[in-house]
Each structure stands twice: as structure tokens, then as C-alpha cells.
Design a protein around this motif. Structure first.
Motif, PDB file in Angstrom:
ATOM      1  N   VAL A 219       0.847  -1.197   0.000  1.00 43.02           N
ATOM      2  CA  VAL A 219       0.000   0.000   0.000  1.00 43.02           C
ATOM      3  C   VAL A 219       0.880   1.244   0.000  1.00 43.02           C
ATOM      4  O   VAL A 219       0.632   2.208  -0.732  1.00 43.02           O
ATOM      5  CB  VAL A 219      -0.944   0.000   1.224  1.00 43.02           C
ATOM      6  CG1 VAL A 219      -1.723   1.317   1.303  1.00 43.02           C
ATOM      7  CG2 VAL A 219      -1.903  -1.180   1.158  1.00 43.02           C
ATOM      8  N   THR A 277      -5.374  -6.165  -3.951  1.00 40.31           N
ATOM      9  CA  THR A 277      -5.943  -5.511  -2.775  1.00 40.31           C
ATOM     10  C   THR A 277      -5.138  -4.282  -2.374  1.00 40.31           C
ATOM     11  O   THR A 277      -5.700  -3.222  -2.087  1.00 40.31           O
ATOM     12  CB  THR A 277      -6.009  -6.500  -1.589  1.00 40.31           C
ATOM     13  OG1 THR A 277      -6.722  -7.665  -1.989  1.00 40.31           O
ATOM     14  CG2 THR A 277      -6.705  -5.867  -0.402  1.00 40.31           C
ATOM     15  N   ASN A 278      -3.818  -4.391  -2.380  1.00 36.45           N
ATOM     16  CA  ASN A 278      -2.979  -3.272  -1.952  1.00 36.45           C
ATOM     17  C   ASN A 278      -3.073  -2.085  -2.900  1.00 36.45           C
ATOM     18  O   ASN A 278      -3.153  -0.928  -2.460  1.00 36.45           O
ATOM     19  CB  ASN A 278      -1.523  -3.723  -1.838  1.00 36.45           C
ATOM     20  CG  ASN A 278      -1.286  -4.642  -0.662  1.00 36.45           C
ATOM     21  OD1 ASN A 278      -2.140  -4.792   0.210  1.00 36.45           O
ATOM     22  ND2 ASN A 278      -0.124  -5.283  -0.625  1.00 36.45           N
ATOM     23  N   THR A 280      -5.544  -1.363  -4.903  1.00 35.05           N
ATOM     24  CA  THR A 280      -6.889  -0.799  -4.798  1.00 35.05           C
ATOM     25  C   THR A 280      -7.028   0.038  -3.532  1.00 35.05           C
ATOM     26  O   THR A 280      -7.613   1.137  -3.552  1.00 35.05           O
ATOM     27  CB  THR A 280      -7.943  -1.920  -4.818  1.00 35.05           C
ATOM     28  OG1 THR A 280      -7.778  -2.705  -5.994  1.00 35.05           O
ATOM     29  CG2 THR A 280      -9.353  -1.341  -4.809  1.00 35.05           C
ATOM     30  N   GLN A 281      -6.494  -0.454  -2.436  1.00 30.66           N
ATOM     31  CA  GLN A 281      -6.535   0.285  -1.178  1.00 30.66           C
ATOM     32  C   GLN A 281      -5.840   1.634  -1.325  1.00 30.66           C
ATOM     33  O   GLN A 281      -6.343   2.668  -0.854  1.00 30.66           O
ATOM     34  CB  GLN A 281      -5.866  -0.521  -0.066  1.00 30.66           C
ATOM     35  CG  GLN A 281      -5.786   0.199   1.285  1.00 30.66           C
ATOM     36  CD  GLN A 281      -7.140   0.417   1.914  1.00 30.66           C
ATOM     37  OE1 GLN A 281      -7.991  -0.458   1.854  1.00 30.66           O
ATOM     38  NE2 GLN A 281      -7.348   1.584   2.505  1.00 30.66           N
ATOM     39  N   PHE A 284      -8.038   4.099  -3.181  1.00 36.91           N
ATOM     40  CA  PHE A 284      -9.089   4.637  -2.314  1.00 36.91           C
ATOM     41  C   PHE A 284      -8.526   5.694  -1.367  1.00 36.91           C
ATOM     42  O   PHE A 284      -9.116   6.768  -1.184  1.00 36.91           O
ATOM     43  CB  PHE A 284      -9.735   3.512  -1.503  1.00 36.91           C
ATOM     44  CG  PHE A 284     -10.669   2.630  -2.292  1.00 36.91           C
ATOM     45  CD1 PHE A 284     -11.431   3.137  -3.328  1.00 36.91           C
ATOM     46  CD2 PHE A 284     -10.792   1.283  -1.980  1.00 36.91           C
ATOM     47  CE1 PHE A 284     -12.301   2.328  -4.058  1.00 36.91           C
ATOM     48  CE2 PHE A 284     -11.661   0.462  -2.684  1.00 36.91           C
ATOM     49  CZ  PHE A 284     -12.417   0.986  -3.724  1.00 36.91           C
ATOM     50  N   GLU A 285      -7.401   5.396  -0.750  1.00 36.85           N
ATOM     51  CA  GLU A 285      -6.809   6.334   0.207  1.00 36.85           C
ATOM     52  C   GLU A 285      -6.377   7.632  -0.457  1.00 36.85           C
ATOM     53  O   GLU A 285      -6.418   8.703   0.155  1.00 36.85           O
ATOM     54  CB  GLU A 285      -5.622   5.687   0.920  1.00 36.85           C
ATOM     55  CG  GLU A 285      -6.014   4.578   1.889  1.00 36.85           C
ATOM     56  CD  GLU A 285      -4.832   4.065   2.691  1.00 36.85           C
ATOM     57  OE1 GLU A 285      -3.798   4.771   2.767  1.00 36.85           O
ATOM     58  OE2 GLU A 285      -4.931   2.960   3.255  1.00 36.85           O
ATOM     59  N   ALA A 323     -10.393  -8.285  -2.577  1.00 38.31           N
ATOM     60  CA  ALA A 323     -10.701  -6.937  -3.070  1.00 38.31           C
ATOM     61  C   ALA A 323     -12.188  -6.623  -2.988  1.00 38.31           C
ATOM     62  O   ALA A 323     -12.573  -5.457  -2.869  1.00 38.31           O
ATOM     63  CB  ALA A 323     -10.198  -6.774  -4.504  1.00 38.31           C
ATOM     64  N   LEU A 326     -12.844  -5.346   0.465  1.00 35.23           N
ATOM     65  CA  LEU A 326     -12.311  -3.983   0.532  1.00 35.23           C
ATOM     66  C   LEU A 326     -13.263  -3.000  -0.127  1.00 35.23           C
ATOM     67  O   LEU A 326     -13.553  -1.921   0.410  1.00 35.23           O
ATOM     68  CB  LEU A 326     -10.945  -3.933  -0.160  1.00 35.23           C
ATOM     69  CG  LEU A 326     -10.301  -2.556  -0.318  1.00 35.23           C
ATOM     70  CD1 LEU A 326      -9.989  -1.954   1.041  1.00 35.23           C
ATOM     71  CD2 LEU A 326      -9.037  -2.672  -1.160  1.00 35.23           C
ATOM     72  N   LYS A 329     -16.388  -2.398   1.999  1.00 37.61           N
ATOM     73  CA  LYS A 329     -16.099  -1.525   3.133  1.00 37.61           C
ATOM     74  C   LYS A 329     -15.980  -0.069   2.700  1.00 37.61           C
ATOM     75  O   LYS A 329     -16.563   0.834   3.312  1.00 37.61           O
ATOM     76  CB  LYS A 329     -14.804  -1.981   3.811  1.00 37.61           C
ATOM     77  CG  LYS A 329     -14.397  -1.135   5.010  1.00 37.61           C
ATOM     78  CD  LYS A 329     -13.093  -1.650   5.611  1.00 37.61           C
ATOM     79  CE  LYS A 329     -12.656  -0.774   6.774  1.00 37.61           C
ATOM     80  NZ  LYS A 329     -11.347  -1.254   7.344  1.00 37.61           N
ATOM     81  N   GLN A 330     -15.232   0.177   1.624  1.00 32.78           N
ATOM     82  CA  GLN A 330     -15.028   1.542   1.151  1.00 32.78           C
ATOM     83  C   GLN A 330     -16.333   2.171   0.695  1.00 32.78           C
ATOM     84  O   GLN A 330     -16.633   3.327   1.002  1.00 32.78           O
ATOM     85  CB  GLN A 330     -14.013   1.558   0.007  1.00 32.78           C
ATOM     86  CG  GLN A 330     -13.713   2.942  -0.548  1.00 32.78           C
ATOM     87  CD  GLN A 330     -13.008   3.827   0.461  1.00 32.78           C
ATOM     88  OE1 GLN A 330     -12.191   3.355   1.247  1.00 32.78           O
ATOM     89  NE2 GLN A 330     -13.321   5.111   0.453  1.00 32.78           N
TER      90      GLN A 330
END
Length: 336
Positions: A219, A277-278, A280-281, A284-285, A323, A326, A329-330
Motif C-alpha cells: 500500500v 488488494t494493496n 486498490t486500497q 481509495f486512500e 478486493a 475492501l 467496506k469503502q
């Protein structure tokens, strides 16, 4: 008393500001298929907390120099046609999912649409007439179904570069058919040169920006990679005073997912769920809390949720992978 009223007003404005920051277009790119859809196909979209779906009817071109677009025929898959798009929208509406209609072109053998370019004036005119017929038919559909958003094209840089006057005129024609909001899906390395953002409502970007050369990007590495691109994207927002929308975004669950995220080559087949996943996270951040960022549509979402994706899948879909959790949640955090 005046002080009390002032405090109430400040509180209301503060709440409105928070809502503006938190409310996003939390979208999925709903793949056109052979089949009609029903409630069982829409429920997974609801469960992932999406509030928008991109519906993508298709037109087809034989090759990059061919000027005629074939569309809405009985040789296409149902979901690629006007009737199919309308049926999908009807089912999504039952679950209160908002709609972006995003007609797309497929070039035979999957050649990149950004390279569509005619070699003479006669063929350019044929292409323009053909594209107008294609896109205006779906603008009329967008009006009929009251779609919240309409995308006037996807990754067509050479067409736009060579014929900008046509595109400015086309936008005016579209607005006579459809009164909702407009965007265009520019490729990640194209949007800086797109000439007509001021005439649209959103700066649309297919956000396949490279963010890391690592086999399994962390991430932190991916956040660092975004520091190159984010200021450029923000500068376009400042220049045109239009919110930025990721008309497509996402990563494959494959090694080196952040290196060349636009590639869908099946020779890249080493499954890496953590990489997806990383990256994509980090996306989002980087973007989802920004006021100037409108949201986006993850690429891509298939209707038969229980039969796609999963831990052995190395393609884009987040379905049945970490993902997806994730994403759920987002999207829950930033829904209205």
C-alpha cells in the motif's frame, strides 16, 4: 438569539460540507452478457454497497481504419444491445441503483480504440456519421430511462485529436437529446489533452496509472506512486472547475499489478490477490476523501456473481476475492 441562529447555520453548513465530502459515485462496470438479468444478479451489486452501475452497450468496427460502426443487431449479445441495456437498467432501478450509460466500441481482435484513425476525408465523414448514429441512439435511451449520467465515448484519442470540431458539435447534439450530466472516458495518458472538458460535467478518466514496479506492491509503495499522478489530475480539476470521475478503475489480481495496469494480456497469469488488494486500497486512500473527486466505477463486475472471480482468477474483477471485501467496506463508508 442572533448568536444561536448563527451557530445553527454554521452547523447546517458543516453537515452539508461533510455530506459533500463523503457522498461519492461508488460504481461498478456492469458487464454486458448473453443473458437477461434478474434480481439474483443485482443483489450482489447491492451487497457490495454500490450506488451506481455503468451499463455498456457495444458497437463494433472491423479494424482501426474502418469507418463504419455496427451496433444494436441480433448478432450481438443481449446486454450489448439497446434492448439489453434497457432491461439491465430496469432491474438495477428496482434496487435503487443509479445509472451511467457508457456506449463503447470494440475493434476486431481487441485493438486499442485510441488508435482509430481514418486515412482520408471521405472515411472520416463516414465515421462521424456512423458514430453520431451510434451515440445519439444511446443518448435517447439515456433520456428515456432518466439515466443520471451519460458517457459520450471511451478512449478515442486519435478520433478526437483529428476531428475536435466534430466532437464539440456532437456534445451540443447530445444535449438536445439528453438533459442529464455528461462525461467522456479518457484513457489515463489521454485526459490531459482532451479539448472539451469545459463542455461536460465531469472530467472522466480510465485510471490505469502505473504506481509500482514491484511484484507485490505494498500500500505504501502504491501511495508513493500516486504522488506523481495526483497533482496532474488535480491541476485539470483546477483548470476546468469540473469534478474528476474515474470512469474506470481497478487492478488485476496478478503479479506486478501496479506496473502496467491497463494490460489484460492472459499471458500475465500468476495470481496475486494481495497485489490487487494493496493497489486498490492505495487508490481509495489517495482519492476517495477529496472534495474534487466524484468517485468511480470499478472494472469489472459480472452478473453471475457466484461463477466468476475467486482465488484462482488473475483478471480485473474483484468478485469473490479479498478486493471485494475492501470494495464493500469503502463503498459503505462513502455512500450517502
Amino acid at each position: 438569539m442572533k448568536l444561536f441562529k448563527l451557530l445553527i447555520l454554521i452547523s447546517i453548513l458543516s453537515l452539508q460540507s461533510c455530506k459533500t465530502r463523503s457522498s461519492k459515485i461508488n460504481g461498478v462496470s456492469f458487464v454486458a452478457s448473453r443473458d437477461a438479468v434478474n434480481e439474483s444478479h443485482i443483489n450482489p451489486v447491492v451487497k457490495v454497497n454500490a450506488n451506481y452501475a455503468a451499463i455498456m452497450p457495444f458497437g463494433f468496427i472491423k479494424n482501426l481504419e474502418h469507418p463504419e460502426i455496427i451496433h444494436n443487431t441480433d448478432r450481438q449479445w443481449f446486454g450489448e444491445t439497446k434492448a439489453g441495456a434497457e432491461q439491465y437498467i430496469d432491474e438495477l432501478r428496482k434496487k435503487k441503483i443509479k445509472i451511467m450509460i457508457k456506449p463503447q466500441i470494440w475493434v476486431w481482435r481487441g485493438e486499442f480504440t485510441g488508435f482509430i484513425e481514418m486515412t482520408n476525408e471521405a472515411d472520416w465523414k463516414i465515421l462521424e456519421d456512423s458514430y453520431s448514429k451510434f451515440i445519439l441512439e444511446y443518448a435517447e435511451l439515456a433520456h428515456t430511462v432518466k439515466a443520471e449520467l451519460f458517457c459520450i465515448g471511451t478512449e478515442l484519442e486519435k478520433f478526437i485529436e483529428n476531428r475536435p470540431e466534430y466532437w464539440f458539435a456532437l456534445i451540443k447534439k447530445i444535449r438536445t437529446k439528453y438533459k442529464g450530466e455528461l462525461t467522456y472516458a479518457a484513457n489515463w495518458d489521454e485526459f490531459k489533452r482532451t479539448p472539451f472538458w469545459t463542455d461536460l460535467d465531469y472530467i472522466g478518466v480510465d485510471a490505469y496509472f502505473p504506481v509500482s514496479d514491484s511484484k507485490t506492491p505494498t500500500v505504501e509503495e502504491s501511495l508513493e506512486g500516486w504522488k506523481i499522478h495526483k497533482p496532474v489530475i488535480y491541476k485539470m480539476f483546477q483548470k476546468h472547475d469540473k469534478p474528476v470521475l474515474f470512469t474506470e478503475y481497478g487492478y488485476r489480481s496478478v503479479d506486478y499489478s501496479g506496473k502496467t495496469p491497463w494490460i489484460s494480456d492472459r499471458s500475465m497469469n500468476q495470481v496475486n490477490l494481495e497485489a490487487q488488494t494493496n493497489t486498490t486500497q492505495a487508490l481509495f486512500e489517495t482519492f476517495w476523501e477529496e472534495d474534487w473527486f466524484a468517485g468511480g466505477f470499478i472494472w469489472k463486475w459480472f452478473h453471475k456473481h457466484d461463477k466468476v472471480g475467486g482465488k484462482e482468477n488473475f483478471m480485473f474483477t474483484p468478485q469473490n476475492k479479498p478486493a471485494e471485501a475492501l470494495l464493500r467496506k469503502q463503498y459503505k463508508i462513502t455512500n450517502e
